[in-house]
Design an enzyme around this catalytic site. Structure first.
Site, PDB file in Angstrom:
ATOM      1  N   ASP A  31      36.208  45.220  38.723  1.00 47.17           N
ATOM      2  CA  ASP A  31      35.836  42.941  39.229  1.00 47.17           C
ATOM      3  C   ASP A  31      37.364  43.177  40.679  1.00 47.17           C
ATOM      4  O   ASP A  31      37.280  44.355  40.577  1.00 47.17           O
ATOM      5  CB  ASP A  31      37.070  42.436  37.944  1.00 47.17           C
ATOM      6  CG  ASP A  31      36.919  40.960  38.063  1.00 47.17           C
ATOM      7  OD1 ASP A  31      35.584  40.524  38.350  1.00 47.17           O
ATOM      8  OD2 ASP A  31      37.644  40.569  38.378  1.00 47.17           O
ATOM      9  N   SER A  32      36.073  42.065  40.805  1.00 45.50           N
ATOM     10  CA  SER A  32      37.380  41.290  42.313  1.00 45.50           C
ATOM     11  C   SER A  32      38.869  41.428  41.797  1.00 45.50           C
ATOM     12  O   SER A  32      39.520  41.201  42.413  1.00 45.50           O
ATOM     13  CB  SER A  32      37.004  40.031  42.610  1.00 45.50           C
ATOM     14  OG  SER A  32      37.490  39.243  41.709  1.00 45.50           O
ATOM     15  N   TYR A  37      35.970  37.284  45.217  1.00 48.70           N
ATOM     16  CA  TYR A  37      34.472  37.221  45.524  1.00 48.70           C
ATOM     17  C   TYR A  37      33.828  36.571  45.399  1.00 48.70           C
ATOM     18  O   TYR A  37      33.248  36.652  46.255  1.00 48.70           O
ATOM     19  CB  TYR A  37      34.460  38.602  44.537  1.00 48.70           C
ATOM     20  CG  TYR A  37      34.118  40.037  44.694  1.00 48.70           C
ATOM     21  CD1 TYR A  37      35.620  40.179  45.985  1.00 48.70           C
ATOM     22  CD2 TYR A  37      33.568  40.675  44.557  1.00 48.70           C
ATOM     23  CE1 TYR A  37      36.107  41.842  46.029  1.00 48.70           C
ATOM     24  CE2 TYR A  37      34.196  42.511  44.156  1.00 48.70           C
ATOM     25  CZ  TYR A  37      35.506  42.033  45.100  1.00 48.70           C
ATOM     26  OH  TYR A  37      35.664  43.663  45.297  1.00 48.70           O
ATOM     27  N   GLY A  38      33.932  35.599  45.184  1.00 45.47           N
ATOM     28  CA  GLY A  38      33.342  34.358  44.587  1.00 45.47           C
ATOM     29  C   GLY A  38      33.022  33.139  45.631  1.00 45.47           C
ATOM     30  O   GLY A  38      32.878  31.956  45.681  1.00 45.47           O
ATOM     31  N   CYS A  51      32.545  41.613  37.167  1.00 48.95           N
ATOM     32  CA  CYS A  51      32.774  40.509  37.442  1.00 48.95           C
ATOM     33  C   CYS A  51      31.079  40.340  37.908  1.00 48.95           C
ATOM     34  O   CYS A  51      30.338  40.204  38.192  1.00 48.95           O
ATOM     35  CB  CYS A  51      33.234  40.987  39.184  1.00 48.95           C
ATOM     36  SG  CYS A  51      33.338  39.889  40.353  1.00 48.95           S
ATOM     37  N   ASN A  52      31.230  38.366  37.193  1.00 55.68           N
ATOM     38  CA  ASN A  52      29.826  37.549  37.964  1.00 55.68           C
ATOM     39  C   ASN A  52      29.569  37.840  39.415  1.00 55.68           C
ATOM     40  O   ASN A  52      28.541  37.906  39.348  1.00 55.68           O
ATOM     41  CB  ASN A  52      30.550  36.389  37.308  1.00 55.68           C
ATOM     42  CG  ASN A  52      29.724  36.085  35.752  1.00 55.68           C
ATOM     43  OD1 ASN A  52      29.399  35.869  34.916  1.00 55.68           O
ATOM     44  ND2 ASN A  52      31.375  36.467  34.853  1.00 55.68           N
ATOM     45  N   THR A  53      30.694  37.410  40.061  1.00 58.52           N
ATOM     46  CA  THR A  53      29.574  37.325  41.477  1.00 58.52           C
ATOM     47  C   THR A  53      29.273  38.629  41.757  1.00 58.52           C
ATOM     48  O   THR A  53      28.253  38.320  42.720  1.00 58.52           O
ATOM     49  CB  THR A  53      31.083  37.089  42.690  1.00 58.52           C
ATOM     50  OG1 THR A  53      31.670  35.464  42.316  1.00 58.52           O
ATOM     51  CG2 THR A  53      30.640  36.356  43.849  1.00 58.52           C
ATOM     52  N   GLU A 101      45.110  32.270  36.878  1.00 53.60           N
ATOM     53  CA  GLU A 101      45.834  33.114  37.868  1.00 53.60           C
ATOM     54  C   GLU A 101      47.220  32.831  37.671  1.00 53.60           C
ATOM     55  O   GLU A 101      48.648  33.719  37.170  1.00 53.60           O
ATOM     56  CB  GLU A 101      45.307  33.406  38.319  1.00 53.60           C
ATOM     57  CG  GLU A 101      43.863  34.393  38.176  1.00 53.60           C
ATOM     58  CD  GLU A 101      44.150  35.421  39.739  1.00 53.60           C
ATOM     59  OE1 GLU A 101      44.772  35.719  40.246  1.00 53.60           O
ATOM     60  OE2 GLU A 101      42.623  35.816  39.737  1.00 53.60           O
ATOM     61  N   CYS A 108      32.548  33.483  34.968  1.00 48.81           N
ATOM     62  CA  CYS A 108      33.034  33.915  35.410  1.00 48.81           C
ATOM     63  C   CYS A 108      33.927  33.968  34.906  1.00 48.81           C
ATOM     64  O   CYS A 108      34.443  33.853  33.338  1.00 48.81           O
ATOM     65  CB  CYS A 108      33.635  32.366  36.648  1.00 48.81           C
ATOM     66  SG  CYS A 108      35.027  33.426  37.127  1.00 48.81           S
ATOM     67  N   THR A 109      34.467  35.748  34.836  1.00 45.85           N
ATOM     68  CA  THR A 109      35.453  36.627  34.317  1.00 45.85           C
ATOM     69  C   THR A 109      36.632  35.505  33.580  1.00 45.85           C
ATOM     70  O   THR A 109      37.801  35.856  32.415  1.00 45.85           O
ATOM     71  CB  THR A 109      36.142  36.922  35.032  1.00 45.85           C
ATOM     72  OG1 THR A 109      36.472  36.582  36.319  1.00 45.85           O
ATOM     73  CG2 THR A 109      35.136  38.376  36.121  1.00 45.85           C
ATOM     74  N   HIS A 110      37.047  34.786  34.771  1.00 52.28           N
ATOM     75  CA  HIS A 110      38.608  33.832  34.011  1.00 52.28           C
ATOM     76  C   HIS A 110      38.113  32.926  33.357  1.00 52.28           C
ATOM     77  O   HIS A 110      39.301  32.350  32.474  1.00 52.28           O
ATOM     78  CB  HIS A 110      39.437  33.899  35.155  1.00 52.28           C
ATOM     79  CG  HIS A 110      40.228  34.594  36.090  1.00 52.28           C
ATOM     80  ND1 HIS A 110      38.796  35.111  36.671  1.00 52.28           N
ATOM     81  CD2 HIS A 110      40.626  34.091  36.777  1.00 52.28           C
ATOM     82  CE1 HIS A 110      39.805  36.191  38.105  1.00 52.28           C
ATOM     83  NE2 HIS A 110      41.059  35.496  38.009  1.00 52.28           N
TER      84      HIS A 110
HETATM   85  N1  DGL Z   1      35.136  37.971  38.753  1.00 53.81           N
HETATM   86  C1  DGL Z   1      35.102  36.655  39.718  1.00 53.81           C
HETATM   87  C2  DGL Z   1      34.175  36.411  39.186  1.00 53.81           C
HETATM   88  O1  DGL Z   1      33.464  36.409  37.959  1.00 53.81           O
HETATM   89  C3  DGL Z   1      35.808  35.817  39.822  1.00 53.81           C
HETATM   90  C4  DGL Z   1      37.399  35.927  40.792  1.00 53.81           C
HETATM   91  C5  DGL Z   1      36.414  36.058  41.721  1.00 53.81           C
HETATM   92  O2  DGL Z   1      36.107  34.379  42.893  1.00 53.81           O
HETATM   93  O3  DGL Z   1      36.698  36.962  42.564  1.00 53.81           O
HETATM   94  O4  DGL Z   1      32.912  35.892  39.723  1.00 53.81           O
END
Ligand code: DGL
Length: 278
Positions: A13-14, A45-46, A76-78, A155, A187-189
């Site tokens: 993940d990012s 990464y978003g 990571c979704n992005t 976070e 998104c992961t969060h």
């Molecule tokens: N992990 C990213 C996602 O799921 C969220 C955090 C980021 O922007 O890197 O898209």
């Protein structure tokens, strides 16, 4: 390709958010060993471009390959939206992302045929969730909304804070007017905001967690490839610290603290990696 059934699953993940995916893999595939990499030096990464996210993802896959992983989950979704197609074809290793499983379940869930997606700016701009959903069911309408403030709020640990509630209410107001019955937490969060989001959207909207769906997709993939770890976890001599290994590109202490708030056991050490070298 590694065909050792006992080899670990690589997850990346990012940053720390992908630990929500790790948590689901731990729960649903308890036999599997995991090597996790969080790119905490280069998060988020978003808000980054496809080229940058692709370059980062390639480096991380190369790093995970040095750990002899048998499959990789792009948590990571992005990165799943921007880089999965390319890395899937470039590397000789099974790789899955979180977007496809999330999109698939949402397609099966919606009755009104109206789905909302919340995610980072780059994931929304990639249009991948709507594209995959419409490929499966062209009569479904998808409404996307980028929610960039959610990541820092999570976070910060403000998952139940009135400020986060107010931010969520503003972000989601437009989607709620569209009469959606399914909302993808893309998104992961966001799964960490589940109870707050539930309060904002009410009881009638189904919340889809791609992290859970991805663990189920991983289970199916390993079964198909005959790569499931056959050794029951209770027979193993390994401690959790041997079974689950964590790496990050910066701030290992902060990483550990977050991991300990998300995972069902205490992670003692995270190893720093110079990811640019891969
Ligand atoms: N992990 C990213 C996602 O799921 C969220 C955090 C980021 O922007 O890197 O898209």
């Amino acid at each position: 390709m590694v065909i050792d059934k006992y080899a670990p699953i690589g997850v990346f993940d990012s940053g720390v958010g992908g630990l929500t995916v790790v948590r689901e893999i731990m729960r649903n595939l308890p036999n599997e060993r995991i090597v996790y990499f969080g790119d905490t030096a280069r998060v988020p990464y978003g808000s980054k471009s496809k080229n940058t996210v692709l370059r980062y993802s390639r480096q991380i896959v190369r790093f995970l390959q040095t750990k002899q992983v048998k499959a990789i989950v792009v948590a990571c979704n992005t990165a799943s939206a921007l880089a999965l197609d390319e890395i899937e074809t470039e590397f000789d290793i099974p790789i899955i992302g979180v977007v496809k499983p999330g999109a698939h379940v949402a397609t099966k869930t919606t009755v009104k045929k109206r789905i909302g997606v919340i995610a980072t700016e780059s994931t929304i701009q990639s249009n991948l969730y709507p594209t995959l959903i419409r490929k499966e069911a062209p009569d479904i309408t998808v409404f996307g909304k980028a929610c960039p403030l959610f990541v820092p709020l999570v976070e910060e640990g403000w998952t139940k804070d009135p400020i986060t509630y107010e931010v969520a209410r503003r972000y989601l107001a437009g989607l709620l007017e569209k009469d959606i019955d399914t909302l993808i937490m893309g998104c992961t969060h966001y799964p960490l905001l589940r109870s707050l989001l539930r309060e904002v959207v009410g009881e009638k909207i189904t919340l889809v967690n791609p992290a859970y769906e991805t663990s189920q997709a991983l289970k199916r993939l390993l079964r198909e490839l005959e790569l499931e770890n056959p050794q029951p976890y209770w027979e193993k001599q390994e401690s959790n610290d041997e079974k689950y290994r964590f790496f990050s590109s910066d701030g290992v202490e902060r990483f550990n603290a977050f991991a300990n708030s998300v995972l069902p056991y205490e992670t003692k050490s995270t190893t720093l990696v110079q990811i640019d070298e891969f």
